[in-house]
Design an enzyme around this catalytic site. Structure first.
Site, PDB file in Angstrom:
ATOM      1  CD  GLN A 231      -2.897  -1.652   0.102  1.00 16.49           C
ATOM      2  OE1 GLN A 231      -2.960   0.200  -0.310  1.00 16.49           O
ATOM      3  NE2 GLN A 231      -4.177  -1.641  -0.368  1.00 16.49           N
ATOM      4  CE1 TYR A 263      -8.012 -11.690  -8.217  1.00 18.47           C
ATOM      5  CE2 TYR A 263      -9.695 -11.526  -5.826  1.00 18.47           C
ATOM      6  CZ  TYR A 263      -9.018 -11.752  -7.668  1.00 18.47           C
ATOM      7  OH  TYR A 263     -10.324 -11.997  -8.712  1.00 18.47           O
ATOM      8  CD  GLU A 287      -0.482 -12.136  -5.614  1.00 21.53           C
ATOM      9  OE1 GLU A 287       0.035 -11.641  -6.968  1.00 21.53           O
ATOM     10  OE2 GLU A 287      -1.193 -11.615  -4.789  1.00 21.53           O
ATOM     11  CG  ASP A 340      -6.591  -5.910  -1.586  1.00 18.84           C
ATOM     12  OD1 ASP A 340      -7.568  -4.517  -2.527  1.00 18.84           O
ATOM     13  OD2 ASP A 340      -6.016  -5.365  -0.232  1.00 18.84           O
ATOM     14  CB  CYS A 367      -8.726   0.183  -5.565  1.00 15.33           C
ATOM     15  SG  CYS A 367      -8.528  -0.653  -6.714  1.00 15.33           S
TER      16      CYS A 367
END
Length: 410
Positions: A231, A263, A287, A340, A367
């Protein structure tokens, strides 16, 4: 119509992507660098679409009460549109009003794409993170592109033209000090400046071999590649850790279920779940990046029930559904799934697969509000209701907004 055509426009509202909306002779025009309520002189840049045009603000005729001097002079409307640095498209808007505009986009997205009209949507606010009062100095990672002469800089807004700049006001002090704005990098495509929680800021030139850095969330350390995802805001990882922990309904959480972190990157949110519910928590982080998965395995090593798997989420979860026996399906039905996804969202294939597993609850970190709303609509078709939603201003002076949604099986 020639591309140099200029029009005076009354700007009425905000659209997804940080673009304002105006109308001319009944046609929608998306206008950059404007604020709803303003009258601007705008240059038409794209008129090939029959349903709408695009335009850039050339001059503000009647400014909004929320307009301020841009926090980044290189992106100011005083510059010609083609020479404005990109990456701070809300920097001309007073900070609290930025958050109001982002709130409007989140609510509008839920209403239009999720067909959702409920108090949850109406009551959402965009929460500020700790940091400077003017919303600068938060970015720990910056990519500078390199032009043919070797000069680094950000791209111009909505183009691949490199703009020479003398400052990076959204970046942290250490990143600004390390940024090689006056250097030359002939033959390279980009230069990254990365500030980890330990070790200061570093340059990553082009595709140089990655090295390992350490990030810190609370009293927990995470190892990852300096070229890997983390992040960007200095307080984002802690904010999302806490938000995900609070988004999970404890009454629906089963530590022995087949809980998933999709993710999952280097394990940030899987660790958040395990920290919240204890050392016996079983959770698998999935992932596609094998390097990130390797770090996740080590970052999650203290929890005996936590592990990390490498695979594309849509394929991995489809395989899980295809091979699960009755016992596995019972554990999946009791599960909490955290996801995510990238900006494009999870999408129909992943939502269908998750819905087919029928987990007890889903925590969706997003996002992009339109992608989130679309996926919430798809989950609703599979028996999941939105029961909680929070939004966070992880990217001040940009149009981006982060959201954490809880979806519960009916």
């Amino acid at each position: 119509m020639a591309e140099s055509k200029e029009l005076e426009l009354d700007v009425t509202n905000i659209a997804h992507g940080g673009i304002s909306v105006a109308r001319h002779d009944g046609r929608v025009i998306f206008v950059s660098d404007a604020i709803p309520g303003e009258r601007v002189l705008a240059r038409i840049t794209e008129d090939s679409k029959k349903s709408f045009w695009r335009a850039e603000t050339v001059k503000v005729i009647e400014p909004s009460e929320h307009r301020q001097m841009h926090v980044w002079s290189s992106a100011s409307v005083a510059r010609a549109p083609e020479n404005r640095a990109g990456g701070a498209e809300f920097g001309h808007i007073e900070l609290s009003h930025q958050r109001e505009l982002k709130r409007q986009v989140v609510v509008d997205s839920l209403q239009r794409f999720a067909k959702l009209d409920s108090p949850i949507a109406d009551d959402v606010i965009v929460e500020a993170l700790p940091g400077a009062d003017d919303g600068t100095g938060w970015r720990t990672r910056v990519r500078l592109h390199v032009d043919a002469s070797g000069r680094p800089g950000p791209y111009a807004a909505r183009s691949h033209k490199v703009i020479a700049v003398t400052e990076l006001p959204l970046a942290t002090e250490l990143v600004q000090e390390a940024a090689p704005l006056d250097a030359k990098f002939v033959g390279e495509e980009h230069v990254d400046i990365v500030q980890a929680a330990t070790g200061g800021a570093r340059l990553i030139v082009g595709d140089q071999k990655p090295s390992t850095i350490t990030e810190v969330v609370g009293d927990r350390e995470f190892r990852l590649a300096d070229t890997g995802f983390w992040q960007v805001h200095t307080h984002a990882a802690q904010t999302l850790t806490t938000a995900v922990q609070e988004a999970i309904a404890p009454a629906l959480f089963d530590t022995k279920a087949h809980n998933l972190d999709l993710y999952g990157g280097v394990g940030l949110l899987a660790a958040a779940v395990a920290d919240r519910f204890g050392s016996g928590t079983k959770i698998t982080s999935v992932e596609s990046d094998a390097t990130a998965t390797g770090f996740a395995s080590r970052n999650l090593a203290e929890w005996i029930g936590a592990d990390a798997a490498t695979g594309r989420v849509e394929r991995w979860i489809a395989q899980l559904a295809a091979t699960a026996n009755a016992h596995d399906r019972a554990r999946l039905r009791a599960a909490t799934i955290v996801l995510d996804p990238p900006r494009s969202g999870a999408g129909k294939q992943v939502v269908q697969a998750i819905g087919g597993l029928q987990p007890a609850q889903i925590v969706y970190v997003a996002c992009d509000p339109v992608a989130l709303a679309r996926d919430i609509g798809l989950f609703a078709e599979r028996g999941y209701d939105l029961t909680a939603l929070r939004a966070f201003d992880l990217f001040p002076h940009t149009h981006h907004v982060e959201a954490v949604a809880t979806l519960t099986r009916r």
